[in-house]
Design a protein around this motif. Sequence first.
Motif, PDB file in Angstrom:
ATOM      1  N   ALA A  21      45.983  33.048  33.809  1.00 33.24           N
ATOM      2  CA  ALA A  21      46.543  32.774  32.474  1.00 33.24           C
ATOM      3  C   ALA A  21      47.144  31.388  32.411  1.00 33.24           C
ATOM      4  N   ASN A  22      46.327  30.385  32.811  1.00 35.44           N
ATOM      5  CA  ASN A  22      46.804  29.029  32.542  1.00 35.44           C
ATOM      6  C   ASN A  22      46.034  28.512  31.330  1.00 35.44           C
ATOM      7  N   PHE A  23      45.466  27.326  31.367  1.00 32.13           N
ATOM      8  CA  PHE A  23      44.856  26.776  30.149  1.00 32.13           C
ATOM      9  C   PHE A  23      43.784  27.703  29.581  1.00 32.13           C
ATOM     10  N   ALA A  24      42.763  28.008  30.385  1.00 37.78           N
ATOM     11  CA  ALA A  24      41.603  28.734  29.865  1.00 37.78           C
ATOM     12  C   ALA A  24      41.965  30.185  29.526  1.00 37.78           C
ATOM     13  N   GLY A  25      42.608  30.873  30.474  1.00 41.88           N
ATOM     14  CA  GLY A  25      42.890  32.298  30.276  1.00 41.88           C
ATOM     15  C   GLY A  25      43.891  32.548  29.160  1.00 41.88           C
ATOM     16  N   PHE A  41      46.272  39.058  33.643  1.00 40.30           N
ATOM     17  CA  PHE A  41      46.780  39.120  35.024  1.00 40.30           C
ATOM     18  C   PHE A  41      46.998  37.710  35.568  1.00 40.30           C
ATOM     19  N   ASP A  42      48.118  37.474  36.182  1.00 40.25           N
ATOM     20  CA  ASP A  42      48.356  36.218  36.902  1.00 40.25           C
ATOM     21  C   ASP A  42      49.524  36.464  37.862  1.00 40.25           C
ATOM     22  N   PRO A  43      49.434  35.968  39.104  1.00 47.47           N
ATOM     23  CA  PRO A  43      50.543  36.211  40.031  1.00 47.47           C
ATOM     24  C   PRO A  43      51.784  35.388  39.720  1.00 47.47           C
ATOM     25  N   SER A  44      51.608  34.317  38.937  1.00 48.33           N
ATOM     26  CA  SER A  44      52.752  33.439  38.685  1.00 48.33           C
ATOM     27  C   SER A  44      53.314  33.694  37.288  1.00 48.33           C
ATOM     28  N   ALA A  69      57.164  30.478  29.937  1.00 50.49           N
ATOM     29  CA  ALA A  69      57.116  31.854  30.470  1.00 50.49           C
ATOM     30  C   ALA A  69      55.869  32.571  29.957  1.00 50.49           C
ATOM     31  N   ARG A  70      55.015  32.970  30.894  1.00 50.80           N
ATOM     32  CA  ARG A  70      53.733  33.610  30.516  1.00 50.80           C
ATOM     33  C   ARG A  70      53.937  34.922  29.778  1.00 50.80           C
ATOM     34  N   LYS A  71      54.890  35.707  30.271  1.00 50.00           N
ATOM     35  CA  LYS A  71      55.071  37.043  29.684  1.00 50.00           C
ATOM     36  C   LYS A  71      55.358  36.916  28.192  1.00 50.00           C
ATOM     37  N   ALA A  85      48.171  39.217  41.341  1.00 45.09           N
ATOM     38  CA  ALA A  85      46.870  38.596  41.616  1.00 45.09           C
ATOM     39  C   ALA A  85      45.804  39.680  41.578  1.00 45.09           C
ATOM     40  N   VAL A  86      44.655  39.333  41.045  1.00 45.53           N
ATOM     41  CA  VAL A  86      43.512  40.249  41.087  1.00 45.53           C
ATOM     42  C   VAL A  86      42.788  40.001  42.406  1.00 45.53           C
ATOM     43  N   THR A  87      42.547  41.066  43.151  1.00 42.68           N
ATOM     44  CA  THR A  87      41.944  40.899  44.482  1.00 42.68           C
ATOM     45  C   THR A  87      40.470  41.298  44.494  1.00 42.68           C
ATOM     46  N   GLY A 163      41.537   9.637  44.036  1.00 45.12           N
ATOM     47  CA  GLY A 163      41.019  10.054  42.728  1.00 45.12           C
ATOM     48  C   GLY A 163      42.150   9.987  41.721  1.00 45.12           C
ATOM     49  N   PHE A 164      41.908  10.711  40.633  1.00 46.62           N
ATOM     50  CA  PHE A 164      42.841  10.818  39.537  1.00 46.62           C
ATOM     51  C   PHE A 164      44.284  11.136  40.012  1.00 46.62           C
ATOM     52  N   ALA A 165      44.426  12.203  40.814  1.00 49.58           N
ATOM     53  CA  ALA A 165      45.757  12.662  41.218  1.00 49.58           C
ATOM     54  C   ALA A 165      46.424  11.660  42.159  1.00 49.58           C
ATOM     55  N   ILE A 286      35.440  31.028  32.778  1.00 54.13           N
ATOM     56  CA  ILE A 286      35.799  29.849  31.967  1.00 54.13           C
ATOM     57  C   ILE A 286      36.733  28.917  32.740  1.00 54.13           C
ATOM     58  N   GLY A 287      36.894  27.717  32.180  1.00 51.22           N
ATOM     59  CA  GLY A 287      37.790  26.737  32.808  1.00 51.22           C
ATOM     60  C   GLY A 287      37.174  26.185  34.075  1.00 51.22           C
ATOM     61  N   ASP A 288      38.032  25.729  34.977  1.00 54.96           N
ATOM     62  CA  ASP A 288      37.553  25.099  36.215  1.00 54.96           C
ATOM     63  C   ASP A 288      36.644  26.024  37.024  1.00 54.96           C
ATOM     64  N   ALA A 289      36.855  27.342  36.916  1.00 53.67           N
ATOM     65  CA  ALA A 289      36.102  28.292  37.750  1.00 53.67           C
ATOM     66  C   ALA A 289      34.623  28.344  37.398  1.00 53.67           C
ATOM     67  N   LYS A 298      36.182  18.731  35.285  1.00 52.99           N
ATOM     68  CA  LYS A 298      37.119  19.869  35.254  1.00 52.99           C
ATOM     69  C   LYS A 298      38.446  19.368  34.701  1.00 52.99           C
ATOM     70  N   GLN A 299      38.635  19.572  33.409  1.00 47.34           N
ATOM     71  CA  GLN A 299      39.826  19.050  32.730  1.00 47.34           C
ATOM     72  C   GLN A 299      40.440  20.090  31.818  1.00 47.34           C
ATOM     73  N   ALA A 300      41.746  19.889  31.584  1.00 45.25           N
ATOM     74  CA  ALA A 300      42.515  20.901  30.856  1.00 45.25           C
ATOM     75  C   ALA A 300      41.977  21.129  29.443  1.00 45.25           C
ATOM     76  N   PHE A 301      41.617  20.048  28.748  1.00 49.39           N
ATOM     77  CA  PHE A 301      41.197  20.282  27.365  1.00 49.39           C
ATOM     78  C   PHE A 301      39.870  21.016  27.304  1.00 49.39           C
ATOM     79  N   GLY A 359      50.533   7.707  24.110  1.00 50.71           N
ATOM     80  CA  GLY A 359      49.421   8.597  23.746  1.00 50.71           C
ATOM     81  C   GLY A 359      49.386   9.808  24.662  1.00 50.71           C
ATOM     82  N   LYS A 360      49.586   9.570  25.979  1.00 48.36           N
ATOM     83  CA  LYS A 360      49.558  10.683  26.942  1.00 48.36           C
ATOM     84  C   LYS A 360      50.713  11.644  26.633  1.00 48.36           C
ATOM     85  N   GLU A 361      51.859  11.056  26.291  1.00 51.95           N
ATOM     86  CA  GLU A 361      53.024  11.874  25.962  1.00 51.95           C
ATOM     87  C   GLU A 361      52.765  12.709  24.702  1.00 51.95           C
TER      88      GLU A 361
HETATM   89  C1  LIG Z   1      47.217  17.099  39.892  1.00 50.14           C
HETATM   90  C2  LIG Z   1      46.343  17.415  38.739  1.00 50.14           C
HETATM   91  C3  LIG Z   1      46.333  16.566  37.629  1.00 50.14           C
HETATM   92  C4  LIG Z   1      45.518  16.844  36.537  1.00 50.14           C
HETATM   93  N1  LIG Z   1      45.548  16.017  35.458  1.00 50.14           N
HETATM   94  C5  LIG Z   1      44.776  16.278  34.374  1.00 50.14           C
HETATM   95  C6  LIG Z   1      44.826  15.456  33.205  1.00 50.14           C
HETATM   96  O1  LIG Z   1      45.569  14.468  33.139  1.00 50.14           O
HETATM   97  N2  LIG Z   1      44.042  15.793  32.159  1.00 50.14           N
HETATM   98  C7  LIG Z   1      43.217  16.888  32.177  1.00 50.14           C
HETATM   99  O2  LIG Z   1      42.548  17.173  31.170  1.00 50.14           O
HETATM  100  N3  LIG Z   1      43.147  17.684  33.272  1.00 50.14           N
HETATM  101  C8  LIG Z   1      43.896  17.408  34.363  1.00 50.14           C
HETATM  102  N4  LIG Z   1      43.833  18.198  35.469  1.00 50.14           N
HETATM  103  C9  LIG Z   1      42.859  19.287  35.510  1.00 50.14           C
HETATM  104  C10 LIG Z   1      43.372  20.517  34.766  1.00 50.14           C
HETATM  105  O3  LIG Z   1      44.680  20.795  35.171  1.00 50.14           O
HETATM  106  C11 LIG Z   1      42.438  21.696  35.014  1.00 50.14           C
HETATM  107  O4  LIG Z   1      41.155  21.352  34.545  1.00 50.14           O
HETATM  108  C12 LIG Z   1      42.962  22.921  34.313  1.00 50.14           C
HETATM  109  O5  LIG Z   1      44.197  23.317  34.861  1.00 50.14           O
HETATM  110  C13 LIG Z   1      41.955  24.070  34.436  1.00 50.14           C
HETATM  111  O6  LIG Z   1      42.487  25.153  33.746  1.00 50.14           O
HETATM  112  P1  LIG Z   1      42.115  26.637  34.191  1.00 50.14           P
HETATM  113  O7  LIG Z   1      42.828  27.532  33.253  1.00 50.14           O
HETATM  114  O8  LIG Z   1      40.647  26.771  34.347  1.00 50.14           O
HETATM  115  O9  LIG Z   1      42.686  26.785  35.680  1.00 50.14           O
HETATM  116  P2  LIG Z   1      44.169  26.598  36.209  1.00 50.14           P
HETATM  117  O10 LIG Z   1      44.976  25.773  35.312  1.00 50.14           O
HETATM  118  O11 LIG Z   1      44.016  26.175  37.631  1.00 50.14           O
HETATM  119  O12 LIG Z   1      44.761  28.067  36.157  1.00 50.14           O
HETATM  120  C14 LIG Z   1      44.248  29.112  36.933  1.00 50.14           C
HETATM  121  C15 LIG Z   1      45.217  30.281  36.825  1.00 50.14           C
HETATM  122  O13 LIG Z   1      44.623  31.399  37.475  1.00 50.14           O
HETATM  123  C16 LIG Z   1      45.616  32.051  38.246  1.00 50.14           C
HETATM  124  N5  LIG Z   1      44.914  32.782  39.306  1.00 50.14           N
HETATM  125  C17 LIG Z   1      44.287  32.247  40.374  1.00 50.14           C
HETATM  126  N6  LIG Z   1      43.783  33.238  41.133  1.00 50.14           N
HETATM  127  C18 LIG Z   1      44.090  34.394  40.523  1.00 50.14           C
HETATM  128  C19 LIG Z   1      43.846  35.773  40.827  1.00 50.14           C
HETATM  129  N7  LIG Z   1      43.163  36.134  41.927  1.00 50.14           N
HETATM  130  N8  LIG Z   1      44.317  36.714  39.991  1.00 50.14           N
HETATM  131  C20 LIG Z   1      45.008  36.361  38.860  1.00 50.14           C
HETATM  132  N9  LIG Z   1      45.262  35.068  38.531  1.00 50.14           N
HETATM  133  C21 LIG Z   1      44.808  34.122  39.362  1.00 50.14           C
HETATM  134  C22 LIG Z   1      46.510  30.941  38.739  1.00 50.14           C
HETATM  135  O14 LIG Z   1      47.790  31.425  39.119  1.00 50.14           O
HETATM  136  C23 LIG Z   1      46.554  30.022  37.512  1.00 50.14           C
HETATM  137  O15 LIG Z   1      47.612  30.363  36.669  1.00 50.14           O
HETATM  138  C24 LIG Z   1      44.664  17.973  36.569  1.00 50.14           C
HETATM  139  C25 LIG Z   1      44.684  18.837  37.668  1.00 50.14           C
HETATM  140  C26 LIG Z   1      45.522  18.564  38.741  1.00 50.14           C
HETATM  141  C27 LIG Z   1      45.526  19.519  39.927  1.00 50.14           C
END
Ligand SMILES: Cc1cc2nc3c(=O)[nH]c(=O)nc-3n(C[C@H](O)[C@H](O)[C@H](O)COP(=O)(O)OP(=O)(O)OC[C@H]3O[C@@H](n4cnc5c(N)ncnc54)[C@H](O)[C@@H]3O)c2cc1C
Length: 398
Positions: A21-25, A41-44, A69-71, A85-87, A163-165, A286-289, A298-301, A359-361
Motif C-alpha cells: 500500500a504505497n504509491f501503486a497499491g 495488506f502492508d507490514p508497515s 498513516a496507512r490505516k 506482510a503477505v507470504t 544513479g539517481f539516488a 502494478i508499480g515497480d513490481a 520505475k517511478q512513483a508517478f 517545482g520538485k517541492e
Molecule cells: C531513493 C529513492 C528515490 C526515488 N526518487 C524518485 C523520484 O524522485 N521520482 C519518482 O518518480 N520516483 C522515485 N523513486 C521511485 C519510486 O519511489 C518508486 O517507483 C515507487 O515507490 C514505486 O511504487 P510502488 O507502490 O510500486 O512500490 P513501493 O513504493 O516500493 O511500495 C511497495 C509497498 O509494498 C509493501 N510490501 C512489500 N512486500 C510486501 C508483502 N509481502 N506483503 C505486503 N506488502 C508488501 C511495502 O511495505 C511497500 O509499502 C525513488 C525510489 C527510491 C528508492
Amino acid sequence: MNAPRRRNPRPTQSRVAIVGANFAGLRAAQGLDSGFDVTVFDPSPWFEWLPNIHELVSGAKRSSDLTLARKRLVAAAGHHFVRAAVTGIDAKRGTLETANGTVHEFDYCIVAVGGIGDTHGVRGVERHALPFRSVEQCAAIGRRLAVLMRGRAPRSIVIVGGGFAGVEALGEILRRYRSRASLTLHIVEAGPGLMSGVSTKIDAAVRKLVRPYDVRIHTGLPVAAITPTGVRLQGGKRLHSDLTIWTGGGVAPPLLHAAKLAPKPRQWAPVDATLRSRRHHNVFVIGDAAALPEPIPKQAFHALEMGECAAANVRRAAARRALRPYRPSRTPLLVAFGDLETFLVAGRSVVANPALAAGKETVYQVTMAQIDPPSSVHALGGLASRVIGATRRLVPSK
Ligand SMILES: Cc1cc2nc3c(=O)[nH]c(=O)nc-3n(C[C@H](O)[C@H](O)[C@H](O)COP(=O)(O)OP(=O)(O)OC[C@H]3O[C@@H](n4cnc5c(N)ncnc54)[C@H](O)[C@@H]3O)c2cc1C
C-alpha cells in the motif's frame, strides 16, 4: 494453513485483496468504492513519500513530512487495512496467506509490492553499509552523519551507486556539510558516468558543481567488497570510509516468484498491457513490481497511474467489460542536487536550474495532498505542517 478468513461481503460485492500500500497499491485502493469488499495488506503502518527521502540526510525534511498513516488513508477510502506482510498468494484458489498465518480469500488480487534493495552479491553490504531506500533508512543516515560531523576530525564518506539516488544523496550531504573542513566525499559507480542511463549532461554538470569541494568521483569501477573501514574496488583500490551509503538499486522481491507471478527469482512479474498477470487472470501486478510489455522507468508517478488503471480494470472485470490498456504519461523527472542544482529530465533532454527545486517541492506538496485530501483535521494539520516546513526550507531565515 488456517481456514480462510471471509469477511461478509454483500452478495454483489467482489472481494479485492491489495498487497502493498504505497504509491501503486494505495492509489488502487482509493480507486475502488464501496461496491467492492477491499482488504489492503502492508507490514508497515506508514505510507512513504520516497522521491524526497534524500532530504532526510540533510535534515531539510523530517520523517513526519514524508509519511502518512496507512490505516487512516485506507479507512478514508472505505476499506480495511491489515498490517501484515503477505507470504504467499495462491491465485488458482483465490487465497493469500499473511506472515501471522491468516488466510484470506479474494476474487481479484492487486499486487503492488515494489522492489527490495539489491546488493549485487557484493560482500559486506548488509553488515557494513547503510541502505538508502526508505524513510527510516535515510533518517538513520542523517543521524549518523550528524554525529560523525561533530568536531574537526577528518571524515570520509563513500556513496556507492551513481544513479539517481546516489547523486541526490551526494547533493544533500553537500547541502548540509559542504563548509565543514576535512570532509572527503567519494561516489563510486560501476557504469561509465553518473546517471549515465539518463544523460551524460548530469555527470558533466555534477563534476563542475563539486569542483570547490573534496569530492572524488570514481566511475567505471565496480565495488568488490564493503569492509568495516571502507570500500574495496575491483582492481584492488581501497577507499577509507567512516560511513558507507549503499544505493545499489532494486530487485524483485521473492514473493513474486514464490506466487508464480514471475518466472524466476529476482525477476519482475510480467503483465499484459492491461496490467493483468500473464500467468493468472485474477491477479493484476502494478508499480515497480510489474514488468510491462514495453518497459518504462520505475517511478512513483507511473506507480500512481498504474494504481488508477488497475482499479478501473478490476471494476471492468467485475462488470464483465473489456479491460483497458495502461498508457504511461510522459511526465518529466526532477533530480535534486541539494541546494546547488536541480535537473529536469524529459527523455534525453536535461534542463538544469536551481529554481527547479520549487517545482520538485510543488510536485511533492500537490501529490501528498491528492493522496491525503485535506478533508479531515489530521490531513489539514499534515498539509499545514508540510507547507510551513517547505516555506522555511525554500525561504531560509537570515
Ligand atoms: C531513493 C529513492 C528515490 C526515488 N526518487 C524518485 C523520484 O524522485 N521520482 C519518482 O518518480 N520516483 C522515485 N523513486 C521511485 C519510486 O519511489 C518508486 O517507483 C515507487 O515507490 C514505486 O511504487 P510502488 O507502490 O510500486 O512500490 P513501493 O513504493 O516500493 O511500495 C511497495 C509497498 O509494498 C509493501 N510490501 C512489500 N512486500 C510486501 C508483502 N509481502 N506483503 C505486503 N506488502 C508488501 C511495502 O511495505 C511497500 O509499502 C525513488 C525510489 C527510491 C528508492
